[in-house]
Every structure is written in structure tokens, then in C-alpha cells.
Design a protein around this motif. Structure first.
Motif, PDB file in Angstrom:
ATOM      1  N   ASP A 143       0.825  -1.208   0.000  1.00 24.51           N
ATOM      2  CA  ASP A 143       0.000   0.000   0.000  1.00 24.51           C
ATOM      3  C   ASP A 143       0.856   1.253   0.000  1.00 24.51           C
ATOM      4  OD1 ASP A 143       0.821   0.498   2.687  1.00 24.51           O
ATOM      5  OD2 ASP A 143      -0.742  -0.843   3.391  1.00 24.51           O
ATOM      6  N   THR A 144       0.257   2.332  -0.419  1.00 27.28           N
ATOM      7  CA  THR A 144       0.948   3.614  -0.506  1.00 27.28           C
ATOM      8  C   THR A 144       1.369   4.103   0.862  1.00 27.28           C
ATOM      9  OG1 THR A 144      -0.373   4.127  -2.455  1.00 27.28           O
ATOM     10  CG2 THR A 144       0.737   5.965  -1.395  1.00 27.28           C
ATOM     11  N   ASP A 145       0.571   3.822   1.889  1.00 27.76           N
ATOM     12  CA  ASP A 145       0.892   4.256   3.240  1.00 27.76           C
ATOM     13  C   ASP A 145       2.261   3.707   3.677  1.00 27.76           C
ATOM     14  OD1 ASP A 145      -0.193   5.602   5.763  1.00 27.76           O
ATOM     15  OD2 ASP A 145       0.349   3.594   6.509  1.00 27.76           O
ATOM     16  N   THR A 146       2.534   2.458   3.386  1.00 30.62           N
ATOM     17  CA  THR A 146       3.824   1.852   3.747  1.00 30.62           C
ATOM     18  C   THR A 146       4.963   2.552   3.020  1.00 30.62           C
ATOM     19  OG1 THR A 146       2.772  -0.281   4.157  1.00 30.62           O
ATOM     20  CG2 THR A 146       5.156  -0.294   3.772  1.00 30.62           C
ATOM     21  N   TRP A 147       4.771   2.806   1.729  1.00 29.37           N
ATOM     22  CA  TRP A 147       5.823   3.498   0.963  1.00 29.37           C
ATOM     23  C   TRP A 147       6.060   4.895   1.531  1.00 29.37           C
ATOM     24  CZ3 TRP A 147       5.376   7.780  -2.452  1.00 29.37           C
ATOM     25  CH2 TRP A 147       6.559   8.084  -3.126  1.00 29.37           C
ATOM     26  N   LEU A 148       4.975   5.616   1.796  1.00 28.71           N
ATOM     27  CA  LEU A 148       5.118   6.972   2.329  1.00 28.71           C
ATOM     28  C   LEU A 148       5.768   6.964   3.711  1.00 28.71           C
ATOM     29  CD1 LEU A 148       1.648   8.406   1.282  1.00 28.71           C
ATOM     30  CD2 LEU A 148       3.876   9.099   0.366  1.00 28.71           C
ATOM     31  N   ARG A 149       5.402   6.030   4.533  1.00 25.99           N
ATOM     32  CA  ARG A 149       5.903   5.960   5.909  1.00 25.99           C
ATOM     33  C   ARG A 149       7.399   5.617   5.953  1.00 25.99           C
ATOM     34  NH1 ARG A 149       3.196   5.445  10.608  1.00 25.99           N
ATOM     35  NH2 ARG A 149       1.271   5.134   9.453  1.00 25.99           N
ATOM     36  N   TYR A 150       7.840   4.642   5.142  1.00 34.29           N
ATOM     37  CA  TYR A 150       9.198   4.114   5.289  1.00 34.29           C
ATOM     38  C   TYR A 150      10.178   4.472   4.175  1.00 34.29           C
ATOM     39  CZ  TYR A 150       7.092   1.207   8.879  1.00 34.29           C
ATOM     40  OH  TYR A 150       6.427   0.768   9.995  1.00 34.29           O
ATOM     41  N   GLU A 156       9.175  13.464  -2.285  1.00 35.87           N
ATOM     42  CA  GLU A 156       8.114  12.561  -2.736  1.00 35.87           C
ATOM     43  C   GLU A 156       6.890  12.658  -1.830  1.00 35.87           C
ATOM     44  OE1 GLU A 156      10.784   8.965  -4.680  1.00 35.87           O
ATOM     45  OE2 GLU A 156      10.627   9.132  -2.484  1.00 35.87           O
ATOM     46  N   ARG A 157       7.110  12.784  -0.532  1.00 34.34           N
ATOM     47  CA  ARG A 157       5.993  12.919   0.412  1.00 34.34           C
ATOM     48  C   ARG A 157       5.220  14.216   0.157  1.00 34.34           C
ATOM     49  NH1 ARG A 157       5.707  10.121   5.153  1.00 34.34           N
ATOM     50  NH2 ARG A 157       5.182  12.007   6.334  1.00 34.34           N
ATOM     51  N   ARG A 158       5.949  15.321  -0.011  1.00 28.05           N
ATOM     52  CA  ARG A 158       5.294  16.597  -0.253  1.00 28.05           C
ATOM     53  C   ARG A 158       4.511  16.558  -1.572  1.00 28.05           C
ATOM     54  NH1 ARG A 158       9.318  19.830  -1.332  1.00 28.05           N
ATOM     55  NH2 ARG A 158       8.742  20.176  -3.465  1.00 28.05           N
ATOM     56  N   ARG A 159       5.127  16.004  -2.599  1.00 31.09           N
ATOM     57  CA  ARG A 159       4.471  15.916  -3.907  1.00 31.09           C
ATOM     58  C   ARG A 159       3.193  15.074  -3.812  1.00 31.09           C
ATOM     59  NH1 ARG A 159       8.803  14.202  -7.671  1.00 31.09           N
ATOM     60  NH2 ARG A 159       9.585  16.295  -7.368  1.00 31.09           N
ATOM     61  N   TYR A 160       3.270  13.950  -3.109  1.00 29.47           N
ATOM     62  CA  TYR A 160       2.095  13.096  -2.954  1.00 29.47           C
ATOM     63  C   TYR A 160       0.988  13.826  -2.196  1.00 29.47           C
ATOM     64  CZ  TYR A 160      -0.770   9.002  -2.163  1.00 29.47           C
ATOM     65  OH  TYR A 160      -1.818   8.115  -2.158  1.00 29.47           O
ATOM     66  N   GLU A 163      -0.640  16.392  -4.485  1.00 24.36           N
ATOM     67  CA  GLU A 163      -1.451  15.792  -5.549  1.00 24.36           C
ATOM     68  C   GLU A 163      -2.737  15.167  -5.031  1.00 24.36           C
ATOM     69  OE1 GLU A 163       0.907  13.032  -7.800  1.00 24.36           O
ATOM     70  OE2 GLU A 163       2.363  14.568  -8.369  1.00 24.36           O
ATOM     71  N   HIS A 164      -2.692  14.593  -3.816  1.00 27.27           N
ATOM     72  CA  HIS A 164      -3.841  13.835  -3.323  1.00 27.27           C
ATOM     73  C   HIS A 164      -4.575  14.503  -2.170  1.00 27.27           C
ATOM     74  CE1 HIS A 164      -2.799  10.431  -5.880  1.00 27.27           C
ATOM     75  NE2 HIS A 164      -1.549  10.695  -5.575  1.00 27.27           N
ATOM     76  N   ASP A 165      -4.013  15.580  -1.657  1.00 29.41           N
ATOM     77  CA  ASP A 165      -4.636  16.338  -0.572  1.00 29.41           C
ATOM     78  C   ASP A 165      -5.082  15.413   0.571  1.00 29.41           C
ATOM     79  OD1 ASP A 165      -5.433  18.685   0.693  1.00 29.41           O
ATOM     80  OD2 ASP A 165      -7.481  18.511  -0.091  1.00 29.41           O
ATOM     81  N   VAL A 166      -4.107  14.635   1.060  1.00 35.61           N
ATOM     82  CA  VAL A 166      -4.373  13.693   2.154  1.00 35.61           C
ATOM     83  C   VAL A 166      -3.431  13.970   3.315  1.00 35.61           C
ATOM     84  CG1 VAL A 166      -5.218  11.843   0.665  1.00 35.61           C
ATOM     85  CG2 VAL A 166      -2.782  11.980   1.191  1.00 35.61           C
ATOM     86  N   ARG A 167      -3.821  13.485   4.457  1.00 30.57           N
ATOM     87  CA  ARG A 167      -2.954  13.583   5.625  1.00 30.57           C
ATOM     88  C   ARG A 167      -1.869  12.520   5.503  1.00 30.57           C
ATOM     89  NH1 ARG A 167      -4.652  12.965  11.912  1.00 30.57           N
ATOM     90  NH2 ARG A 167      -2.515  13.095  12.648  1.00 30.57           N
ATOM     91  N   MET A 168      -0.645  12.897   5.749  1.00 37.03           N
ATOM     92  CA  MET A 168       0.485  11.989   5.573  1.00 37.03           C
ATOM     93  C   MET A 168       0.734  11.169   6.839  1.00 37.03           C
ATOM     94  SD  MET A 168       1.403  12.567   2.534  1.00 37.03           S
ATOM     95  CE  MET A 168       3.008  11.843   2.384  1.00 37.03           C
ATOM     96  N   PRO A 169       1.100   9.891   6.675  1.00 33.37           N
ATOM     97  CA  PRO A 169       1.530   9.123   7.843  1.00 33.37           C
ATOM     98  C   PRO A 169       2.883   9.659   8.315  1.00 33.37           C
ATOM     99  CG  PRO A 169       1.949   7.871   5.851  1.00 33.37           C
ATOM    100  CD  PRO A 169       1.214   9.121   5.441  1.00 33.37           C
ATOM    101  N   PRO A 170       3.213   9.463   9.572  1.00 29.73           N
ATOM    102  CA  PRO A 170       4.531   9.932  10.023  1.00 29.73           C
ATOM    103  C   PRO A 170       5.639   9.175   9.292  1.00 29.73           C
ATOM    104  CG  PRO A 170       3.484   8.574  11.703  1.00 29.73           C
ATOM    105  CD  PRO A 170       2.470   8.776  10.619  1.00 29.73           C
ATOM    106  N   SER A 171       6.719   9.869   9.031  1.00 26.25           N
ATOM    107  CA  SER A 171       7.881   9.238   8.403  1.00 26.25           C
ATOM    108  C   SER A 171       8.649   8.464   9.477  1.00 26.25           C
ATOM    109  CB  SER A 171       8.778  10.312   7.784  1.00 26.25           C
ATOM    110  OG  SER A 171       9.877   9.712   7.151  1.00 26.25           O
ATOM    111  N   GLU A 172       8.982   7.213   9.181  1.00 26.68           N
ATOM    112  CA  GLU A 172       9.687   6.363  10.140  1.00 26.68           C
ATOM    113  C   GLU A 172      10.845   5.636   9.470  1.00 26.68           C
ATOM    114  OE1 GLU A 172       7.176   3.630  12.302  1.00 26.68           O
ATOM    115  OE2 GLU A 172       5.450   4.971  12.060  1.00 26.68           O
ATOM    116  N   ARG A 173      11.830   5.288  10.285  1.00 21.99           N
ATOM    117  CA  ARG A 173      12.926   4.441   9.803  1.00 21.99           C
ATOM    118  C   ARG A 173      12.471   2.992   9.903  1.00 21.99           C
ATOM    119  NH1 ARG A 173      17.952   6.270   9.037  1.00 21.99           N
ATOM    120  NH2 ARG A 173      18.834   4.251   9.577  1.00 21.99           N
ATOM    121  N   PRO A 174      12.671   2.204   8.857  1.00 30.60           N
ATOM    122  CA  PRO A 174      12.289   0.790   8.932  1.00 30.60           C
ATOM    123  C   PRO A 174      13.099   0.063  10.010  1.00 30.60           C
ATOM    124  CG  PRO A 174      12.857   1.424   6.675  1.00 30.60           C
ATOM    125  CD  PRO A 174      13.218   2.570   7.563  1.00 30.60           C
ATOM    126  N   LYS A 175      12.484  -0.932  10.637  1.00 29.88           N
ATOM    127  CA  LYS A 175      13.113  -1.671  11.719  1.00 29.88           C
ATOM    128  C   LYS A 175      14.205  -2.639  11.276  1.00 29.88           C
ATOM    129  CE  LYS A 175       8.856  -2.084  14.391  1.00 29.88           C
ATOM    130  NZ  LYS A 175       7.957  -3.053  14.993  1.00 29.88           N
TER     131      LYS A 175
END
Length: 182
Positions: A143-150, A156-160, A163-175
Motif C-alpha cells: 500500500d501507498t501508506d507503507t511506501w510513504l511511511r518508510y 516525494e511525500r510533499r508531492r504526494y 497531488e492527493h490532498d491527504v494527511r500523511m503518515p509519520p515518516s519512520e525508519r524501517p526496523k
């Protein structure tokens, strides 16, 4: 080649190869061939046409069937963690040997990645095309949420978001940082 000069043997060979490739591609022809080759030199165009022909002629097979013998893995639930980790490493190398590259895996545990290989990748029918330097890239997120998050960078986050006028998930470092073949 100017109007006053004679074509070289190499140019004639390239032109003949181009005509042969275009003839062989005729049953698969659509407008993408003509529009995508317009700015290429003849050698590059021939390489491109040859890759298109290889793609069109390649059979779609389950990825597990790309191996001799067929790559069969035990079910994830039948493996303890140590066995699974060892088998996962070997399987990733085997996939790479058949030009399958895994991308965006660092958010997944080893067991989760193994399950994706077992459940999604190995049974998936894909065209096996032998083109030097070309790989099948498998993006291991659903899903897009996983890509945006990690994985998405700030641009890319700002552009998304714009374009989609959505609330962004927090950016995280993958475990699970992995150094996979690429």
C-alpha cells in the motif's frame, strides 16, 4: 549518413537488422514502437526492438519454475526462526541469480518477507526475459501508506500530499535494515 556518402557495411547491417526486427514485431505492433524509437540511433533502436521482441515471445511462468529444479519452499509456519532466517538468505540469493531483485523490504521481519516470497513471489506468473542487465524488480509493500511511511523522501511525500490532498503518515525508519543484492 549524408546523401553524398555511401553507407558503411556496419550501417547496412544495422538497417537490415532493423527491418528484420520490425517485421518480426509486426504481429505485436502498436503505436508505442513508432513513438518510442523516434530519437534513437539505429544501434540503440535495434537493441530496444530486440528487447521488445524477447518480451513478446517470452512465456509467462510461475517464478518458482524459473529454477531447475522448481524452487519449492517449506511453509513459513513449519520453520523455526533460525531455519527460516537461513532459508530466507539462500532464497534471496537464488532469486537474484534468476534476476529477481527485492526492493523495499526493510519494514518487514524475516518471517514476513519469507511469507511474501512463499505466498506472492514464487507462484506469480511473470515473463522470464533474458536481456543483459535487466532484472525483475519486486516491490515488497502492498500500500501507498507503507511506501510513504518508510521509503518516500521528503520531496516525494510533499508531492504526494499536494497531488492527493491527504494527511500523511509519520515518516519512520524501517526496523529491519537489509543489505540485499541489487
Amino acid at each position: 549518413m549524408s546523401e553524398t556518402s555511401q553507407p558503411t557495411i556496419d550501417e547496412v547491417d544495422l538497417l537490415l537488422a532493423n527491418a528484420r526486427l520490425r517485421d518480426e514485431l509486426e504481429p505485436y505492433r502498436d503505436e508505442s514502437i513508432d513513438t518510442s524509437t523516434g530519437r534513437m540511433n539505429l544501434r540503440t533502436e535495434n537493441e530496444y526492438l530486440a528487447s521488445m521482441l524477447a518480451w513478446e515471445r517470452a512465456p509467462a511462468l510461475p517464478i518458482a519454475s524459473w529454477f531447475t529444479p522448481v524452487l519449492e519452499l517449506p511453509p513459513p509456519d513449519s520453520l523455526d526462526d533460525d531455519s527460516l532466517n537461513e532459508l530466507l538468505s539462500a532464497t534471496i540469493e537464488k532469486l537474484y541469480s534468476q534476476k529477481v531483485v527485492l526492493r523495499f523490504t526493510d519494514h518487514l521481519s524475516n518471517r514476513e518477507l519469507y511469507k511474501i516470497i512463499y505466498r506472492d513471489i514464487l507462484p506469480c506468473c511473470e515473463k522470464k526475459v533474458e536481456i543483459p542487465g535487466k532484472f525483475l524488480e519486486w516491490r515488497c509493500f502492498e500500500d501507498t501508506d507503507t511506501w510513504l511511511r518508510y521509503y518516500a523522501d521528503a520531496v516525494e511525500r510533499r508531492r504526494y500530499q499536494e497531488e492527493h490532498d491527504v494527511r500523511m503518515p509519520p515518516s519512520e525508519r524501517p526496523k529491519y535494515r537489509r543489505d540485499l543484492p541489487h
